[in-house]
Design a protein around this motif. Structure first.
Motif, PDB file in Angstrom:
ATOM      1  N   UNK A   2       0.815  -1.215   0.000  1.00  0.00           N
ATOM      2  CA  UNK A   2       0.000   0.000   0.000  1.00  0.00           C
ATOM      3  C   UNK A   2       0.854   1.273   0.000  1.00  0.00           C
ATOM      4  N   UNK A   3       1.991   1.229   0.705  1.00  0.00           N
ATOM      5  CA  UNK A   3       2.862   2.392   0.861  1.00  0.00           C
ATOM      6  C   UNK A   3       4.263   1.994   0.392  1.00  0.00           C
ATOM      7  N   UNK A   4       4.988   2.914  -0.191  1.00  0.00           N
ATOM      8  CA  UNK A   4       6.355   2.673  -0.677  1.00  0.00           C
ATOM      9  C   UNK A   4       6.385   1.655  -1.813  1.00  0.00           C
ATOM     10  N   UNK A   5       5.392   1.709  -2.694  1.00  0.00           N
ATOM     11  CA  UNK A   5       5.304   0.777  -3.823  1.00  0.00           C
ATOM     12  C   UNK A   5       6.537   0.834  -4.727  1.00  0.00           C
ATOM     13  N   UNK A   6       7.199   1.972  -4.769  1.00  0.00           N
ATOM     14  CA  UNK A   6       8.334   2.154  -5.674  1.00  0.00           C
ATOM     15  C   UNK A   6       9.578   1.395  -5.226  1.00  0.00           C
ATOM     16  N   UNK A   7       9.652   1.003  -3.960  1.00  0.00           N
ATOM     17  CA  UNK A   7      10.870   0.381  -3.427  1.00  0.00           C
ATOM     18  C   UNK A   7      11.282  -0.864  -4.204  1.00  0.00           C
ATOM     19  N   UNK A   8      10.366  -1.764  -4.418  1.00  0.00           N
ATOM     20  CA  UNK A   8      10.723  -3.025  -5.058  1.00  0.00           C
ATOM     21  C   UNK A   8      11.321  -2.782  -6.436  1.00  0.00           C
ATOM     22  N   UNK A   9      10.724  -1.903  -7.213  1.00  0.00           N
ATOM     23  CA  UNK A   9      11.272  -1.597  -8.538  1.00  0.00           C
ATOM     24  C   UNK A   9      12.633  -0.919  -8.425  1.00  0.00           C
ATOM     25  N   UNK A  10      12.791  -0.034  -7.450  1.00  0.00           N
ATOM     26  CA  UNK A  10      14.090   0.626  -7.256  1.00  0.00           C
ATOM     27  C   UNK A  10      15.176  -0.397  -6.952  1.00  0.00           C
ATOM     28  N   UNK A  11      14.861  -1.384  -6.122  1.00  0.00           N
ATOM     29  CA  UNK A  11      15.846  -2.412  -5.787  1.00  0.00           C
ATOM     30  C   UNK A  11      16.137  -3.295  -6.994  1.00  0.00           C
ATOM     31  N   UNK A  12      15.111  -3.639  -7.761  1.00  0.00           N
ATOM     32  CA  UNK A  12      15.322  -4.451  -8.968  1.00  0.00           C
ATOM     33  C   UNK A  12      16.136  -3.693 -10.011  1.00  0.00           C
ATOM     34  N   UNK A  13      16.026  -2.374 -10.028  1.00  0.00           N
ATOM     35  CA  UNK A  13      16.808  -1.554 -10.969  1.00  0.00           C
ATOM     36  C   UNK A  13      18.308  -1.632 -10.675  1.00  0.00           C
ATOM     37  N   UNK A  14      18.686  -2.088  -9.481  1.00  0.00           N
ATOM     38  CA  UNK A  14      20.095  -2.204  -9.106  1.00  0.00           C
ATOM     39  C   UNK A  14      20.728  -3.521  -9.586  1.00  0.00           C
ATOM     40  N   UNK A  15      19.901  -4.437 -10.081  1.00  0.00           N
ATOM     41  CA  UNK A  15      20.411  -5.720 -10.568  1.00  0.00           C
ATOM     42  C   UNK A  15      21.238  -5.473 -11.821  1.00  0.00           C
ATOM     43  N   UNK A  16      22.387  -6.150 -11.876  1.00  0.00           N
ATOM     44  CA  UNK A  16      23.287  -6.007 -13.045  1.00  0.00           C
ATOM     45  C   UNK A  16      23.426  -7.317 -13.759  1.00  0.00           C
TER      46      UNK A  16
END
Length: 147
Positions: free
Chosen positions: A133-147
């Motif tokens: 419900x809150x901080x929905x962007x976190x998961x995508x931000x963390x996945x964006x760090x995958x190399x």
């Protein structure tokens, strides 16, 4: 020294040096961290196969549970306020959460070696967003760090 004894000695040395190279990474379970309220810190880790991750119950009322792992990858489910250490041998992406605080975006991502299952992990993450419900962007931000 016979050739068999020499081979055994070399093999033993190689095995010992491999385990000596494994690292232990610590993740704190926090009420408040650098990413805001209800967070793992760090919430994204990139580790080598064979490394361990220790989840520390820094603040009370948190757990950690794997919700997505590579095929044959480690899974875990700690009790509330429980310290847990996991050895990650299988390459790929691991997603985990704090069960009572998932609606607040308390999730994390671990990349072990190559991100062999990245596309599947992203699809799984899309389904998780429906329960945040809150901080929905976190998961995508963390996945964006995958190399």
């Amino acid at each position: 020294m016979s050739s068999i004894s020499l081979r055994c000695a070399i093999l033993a040395l190689a095995m010992a040096s491999t385990s000596a190279l494994a690292a232990d990474h610590e993740v704190k379970m926090l009420n408040q961290g650098k990413d805001g309220m209800m967070t793992f810190e760090p919430a994204f880790l990139s580790v080598a196969p064979g490394d361990t991750v220790t989840f520390l119950p820094t603040d009370m009322a948190h757990n950690t549970r794997s919700v997505f792992s590579p095929t044959n990858g480690a899974t875990w489910n700690s009790g509330m306020g429980e310290k847990v250490t996991i050895t990650l041998n299988q390459e790929g992406i691991y997603l985990y959460q704090c069960d009572p605080h998932l609606p607040l975006g308390m999730i994390g991502v671990i990349q072990v070696g190559e991100a062999t299952n990245f596309e599947t992990a992203k699809k799984h993450a899309e389904g998780m967003n429906d329960r945040i419900a809150v901080n929905k962007e976190r998961l995508q931000q963390y996945l964006d760090l995958v190399k």
